[in-house]
Design an enzyme around this catalytic site. Structure first.
Site, PDB file in Angstrom:
ATOM      1  N   CYS A  47      -4.591  -1.688  -1.680  1.00  0.00           N
ATOM      2  CA  CYS A  47      -4.777  -0.262  -1.920  1.00  0.00           C
ATOM      3  C   CYS A  47      -5.801  -0.114  -3.038  1.00  0.00           C
ATOM      4  O   CYS A  47      -5.625  -0.705  -4.116  1.00  0.00           O
ATOM      5  CB  CYS A  47      -3.442   0.329  -2.348  1.00  0.00           C
ATOM      6  N   ASP A 101       0.876  -1.177   0.000  1.00  0.00           N
ATOM      7  CA  ASP A 101       0.000   0.000   0.000  1.00  0.00           C
ATOM      8  C   ASP A 101       0.915   1.229   0.000  1.00  0.00           C
ATOM      9  O   ASP A 101       2.136   1.109   0.123  1.00  0.00           O
ATOM     10  CB  ASP A 101      -0.896  -0.017   1.249  1.00  0.00           C
ATOM     11  N   SER A 102       0.291   2.417  -0.029  1.00  0.00           N
ATOM     12  CA  SER A 102       1.073   3.649   0.034  1.00  0.00           C
ATOM     13  C   SER A 102       1.604   3.915   1.441  1.00  0.00           C
ATOM     14  O   SER A 102       2.484   4.760   1.609  1.00  0.00           O
ATOM     15  CB  SER A 102       0.205   4.834  -0.392  1.00  0.00           C
ATOM     16  N   CYS A 139     -11.109   2.856   0.427  1.00  0.00           N
ATOM     17  CA  CYS A 139      -9.692   3.145   0.657  1.00  0.00           C
ATOM     18  C   CYS A 139      -9.310   2.353   1.897  1.00  0.00           C
ATOM     19  O   CYS A 139     -10.034   2.373   2.899  1.00  0.00           O
ATOM     20  CB  CYS A 139      -9.480   4.638   0.902  1.00  0.00           C
ATOM     21  N   HIS A 141      -7.168   2.822   4.044  1.00  0.00           N
ATOM     22  CA  HIS A 141      -6.874   3.619   5.242  1.00  0.00           C
ATOM     23  C   HIS A 141      -8.135   3.854   6.088  1.00  0.00           C
ATOM     24  O   HIS A 141      -8.049   4.032   7.299  1.00  0.00           O
ATOM     25  CB  HIS A 141      -6.327   5.000   4.868  1.00  0.00           C
ATOM     26  N   GLU A 152      -2.303   9.088   8.128  1.00  0.00           N
ATOM     27  CA  GLU A 152      -0.850   8.817   8.122  1.00  0.00           C
ATOM     28  C   GLU A 152      -0.134   9.602   9.227  1.00  0.00           C
ATOM     29  O   GLU A 152       0.898   9.184   9.727  1.00  0.00           O
ATOM     30  CB  GLU A 152      -0.234   9.178   6.760  1.00  0.00           C
TER      31      GLU A 152
END
Ligand code: DGL
Length: 281
Positions: A76, A13-14, A189, A191, A157
């Site tokens: 992701c 993932d990012s 998403c 996240h 994040e």
């Protein structure tokens, strides 16, 4: 393709988002060795161009293949929307590839016929129309209302998902008229499960909040079993890599995995930095 049960599972993932998927996989398949890559040097991905996301996703996939992974989980949505074909091409004949969008489409098709469903995601995911197109190819009877909510990834994040700032943005986005009378909300998403409770509070638990983590883990477990590829390690030490230091990543990975984890900062992009320096001289 010849794969063996002893090979690890690669997940990327990012940043911290894919940990929600990795954690669900680890709960269901604790005997699997996981190798996770979070591209914290480039997060967020969802506001970047399709070409950039394809570049990041294929480079990380190559790394995970070098580590001999039997499976690549694109944990992701933005990369599942923008770079799945590229990842599949790189992994072709070497590893199985899973994305986080298709299992949710199947879930919606089974559970939400004739309903109005909301979806939030990054700009990349929403503007690509991937969910809407995949859903329309399978059923016409679900009304999908999508909204990009790009502020959430940087907030999460930074470890601010549980603060009043996140709550304010949840209220701001969720009060959008397009979400009036939805039966369910898709967290498009990986996240966003980290602020799921804020969504539940906003909707007073009257709207089902759907995320991909458990559905992806279930699908992976069933298919590995079918192919006789389930590992049987006793408490494997899970490996985590980030492309730039992130204390919140460490905090969250430790929280999700409790047991011993090994976290490394891996300079995946440094060869490119050197190349740029050389060409500018
Ligand atoms: N967690 C990812 C997703 O599901 C990436 C978000 C981002 O980096 O913008 O889209």
């Amino acid at each position: 393709m010849r794969l063996s049960a002893q090979q690890p599972i690669g997940i990327f993932d990012s940043g911290v988002g894919g940990l929600t998927v990795a954690s669900a996989i680890n709960k269901l398949l604790p005997q699997e060795q996981l190798i996770y890559f979070g591209d914290t040097a480039h997060t967020p991905w969802g506001t970047q161009s399709q070409a950039s996301i394809q570049n990041y996703a294929t480079r990380i996939t190559k790394y995970l293949l070098d580590r001999n992974c039997k499976v690549i989980v694109v944990a992701c949505n933005s990369a599942s929307a923008a770079a799945l074909q590229q990842v599949e091409a790189v992994a072709s004949g070497k590893a199985l590839v899973y994305n986080v969008i298709d299992p949710v489409i199947s879930y919606l098709k089974t559970h939400y016929q004739k309903s109005k469903v909301g979806l939030i995601g990054t700009k990349q995911t929403v503007q690509s129309n991937t969910y809407a197109n995949k859903l329309a190819a399978q059923t016409q009877s679900i009304e999908l209302q999508c909204l990009a909510t790009p502020i959430f990834v940087p907030l999460i994040e930074e470890g601010l998902g549980n603060t009043k700032y996140a709550k304010d943005f949840v209220e701001y986005y969720m009060s959008n008229p397009r979400f009036k009378d939805i039966a369910a909300l898709v967290l498009g998403c990986t996240h966003y499960p980290l602020i799921k409770e804020q969504m539940n509070l906003y909707f007073k638990h009257r709207v089902q909040i759907i995320d991909s983590a458990a559905t992806v883990a279930n699908l992976l477990a069933a298919e590995l079993q079918d192919r006789d590829l389930l590992n049987n390690l006793n408490g494997p030490q899970q490996e985590f890599f980030v492309s730039a230091d992130s204390s919140f990543f460490y905090e969250l990975a430790t929280k999700f995995f409790q047991a011993n984890i090994s976290l490394h900062t891996y300079p995946l992009w440094e060869d490119q930095a050197v190349h740029l320096q050389e060409t500018s001289n």
